[in-house]
Enzyme design. Structure first.
Site, PDB file in Angstrom:
ATOM      1  N   SER A  15     -63.001  13.575  -0.969  1.00 32.85           N
ATOM      2  CA  SER A  15     -62.117  12.655  -0.250  1.00 32.85           C
ATOM      3  C   SER A  15     -61.309  13.478   0.751  1.00 32.85           C
ATOM      4  O   SER A  15     -60.684  14.458   0.351  1.00 32.85           O
ATOM      5  CB  SER A  15     -61.153  11.979  -1.226  1.00 32.85           C
ATOM      6  OG  SER A  15     -61.890  11.250  -2.162  1.00 32.85           O
ATOM      7  N   ALA A 257     -55.427  22.638  -6.939  1.00 30.16           N
ATOM      8  CA  ALA A 257     -54.927  21.353  -6.427  1.00 30.16           C
ATOM      9  C   ALA A 257     -54.825  21.428  -4.913  1.00 30.16           C
ATOM     10  O   ALA A 257     -54.520  22.486  -4.352  1.00 30.16           O
ATOM     11  CB  ALA A 257     -53.556  21.054  -7.028  1.00 30.16           C
ATOM     12  N   LYS A 258     -55.086  20.281  -4.263  1.00 32.25           N
ATOM     13  CA  LYS A 258     -55.048  20.254  -2.806  1.00 32.25           C
ATOM     14  C   LYS A 258     -53.674  20.641  -2.266  1.00 32.25           C
ATOM     15  O   LYS A 258     -53.535  21.179  -1.181  1.00 32.25           O
ATOM     16  CB  LYS A 258     -55.401  18.859  -2.290  1.00 32.25           C
ATOM     17  CG  LYS A 258     -56.893  18.627  -2.213  1.00 32.25           C
ATOM     18  CD  LYS A 258     -57.220  17.252  -1.676  1.00 32.25           C
ATOM     19  CE  LYS A 258     -58.733  17.047  -1.651  1.00 32.25           C
ATOM     20  NZ  LYS A 258     -59.133  15.655  -1.643  1.00 32.25           N
ATOM     21  N   ARG A 259     -52.637  20.354  -3.070  1.00 27.59           N
ATOM     22  CA  ARG A 259     -51.293  20.635  -2.560  1.00 27.59           C
ATOM     23  C   ARG A 259     -50.995  22.141  -2.529  1.00 27.59           C
ATOM     24  O   ARG A 259     -50.079  22.591  -1.862  1.00 27.59           O
ATOM     25  CB  ARG A 259     -50.232  19.888  -3.366  1.00 27.59           C
ATOM     26  CG  ARG A 259     -50.205  20.262  -4.822  1.00 27.59           C
ATOM     27  CD  ARG A 259     -49.159  19.476  -5.603  1.00 27.59           C
ATOM     28  NE  ARG A 259     -49.247  19.835  -7.001  1.00 27.59           N
ATOM     29  CZ  ARG A 259     -50.139  19.347  -7.853  1.00 27.59           C
ATOM     30  NH1 ARG A 259     -51.005  18.433  -7.445  1.00 27.59           N
ATOM     31  NH2 ARG A 259     -50.179  19.759  -9.097  1.00 27.59           N
TER      32      ARG A 259
END
Ligand code: GLU
Length: 298
Positions: A15, A257-259
């Site tokens: 995504s 994690a994307k963050r």
């Protein structure tokens, strides 16, 4: 007749809500390596149904990062946001069969209902939807829709299981035959208030439309598969084989994690990481993943 290539089709389906990190690279490499060793096909799919969070720059980033890793994929790449009509058609099939119902609840309504009961059932993703709108009659539903009340569409799981009438299972390459227990997720959302589909519906429709035979993805999506096999059966779609790989962890034992920007492929590339060395390292982690695993706790 199936050619050898069509007998093994897998995909990587990110995504575009941020840059890819090492965990994504791991998953993509695993699927790609498998397609190569099977003489099969490797697809890339952009799962961008959430048009508020997905961005074109992240789509471009996905192409850039995967190419840097040396991956090749078939074109054109399917972007879910261009295929809402396909998901609507699947939803319509379920609605016609009486297996989906409109849900007018706000988050607050759901929380209040759950708070009322000390024994509200919980699943892996939190409390299960307590079924508030399942019992509305046709007239009430029609009136609310006519008034323009925002609504999602949910799977009526009890009706779906009664319709199927037999237990469901899937073949998992790591865990063998797995009996589906979709009750853990309950009446999942099939179409959101703001988006005419959901992750569960669009992924199942696309895997079938794209002829995906082997779904190789992280075990964070293990629970989702319990619902996906239900949707596949209801919609008359083929049953793919599954391989839920363990998640790559960082040096602190945490999931990527994307963050956390420091582990994105973009930053690694800018810092001079050699993609071949990264690829070798990640694939060596994959070899460990093929050991039999204990499904307890999943
Ligand atoms: N789009 C999902 C994600 O980024 C993956 C979907 C799948 O592999 O089924 O987590």
């Amino acid at each position: 007749m199936l050619t050898k290539t069509d007998a093994f089709v897998t995909r990587f389906a990110p995504s575009p809500t941020g840059r890819l990190h090492k965990g994504h690279a791991f998953s993509a490499l695993l699927a790609n390596a498998r397609a190569r060793s099977e003489g099969g096909r490797f697809l890339l799919r952009i799962e961008d149904i959430d048009t508020t969070r997905c961005r074109d720059e992240f789509v471009a980033g996905i192409f850039e990062d995967l190419a840097w890793l040396g991956l090749e994929w078939e074109t054109p790449v399917r972007r879910q946001s261009e295929h809402f009509a396909d998901y609507q058609a699947a939803l319509e099939t379920l609605r016609t069969e009486g297996l989906a119902y409109p849900c007018f609840c706000t988050r607050k309504d759901i929380e209040a209902e759950i708070a009322k009961s000390a024994s509200a059932p919980h699943g892996p993703d939190g409390p299960i939807y307590p079924g508030i709108c399942r019992g509305l009659n046709t007239a009430e539903r029609g009136r609310k829709i006519a008034e323009g009340t925002p609504h999602a569409w949910r799977l009526d799981l009890a009706a779906a299981l009664a319709h199927i009438g037999a237990p469901l299972a899937w073949q998992d390459e790591i865990r063998g035959t797995v009996q589906a227990t979709p009750e853990e997720l309950g009446d999942v959302v099939l179409a959101r208030k703001d988006t005419p589909t959901s992750y569960h519906l669009s992924v199942v429709v696309d895997d079938a439309l794209q002829g995906v035979t082997h779904i190789i993805r992280g075990e964070d999506l293990w629970h989702a598969t319990h619902i996906h096999v239900v949707l596949q059966r209801l919609l008359g779609l083929p049953k793919p084989a599954y391989h839920h790989h363990g998640l790559l962890l960082d040096e602190n034992g945490q999931r990527f994690a994307k963050r956390n920007r420091s582990v994105t492929l973009e930053i690694l590339r800018a810092g001079g990481t050699d993609p071949q060395a990264l690829k070798r390292h990640l694939l060596s982690q994959a070899a460990i993943q093929h050991l039999p695993r204990n499904p307890a706790g999943l």
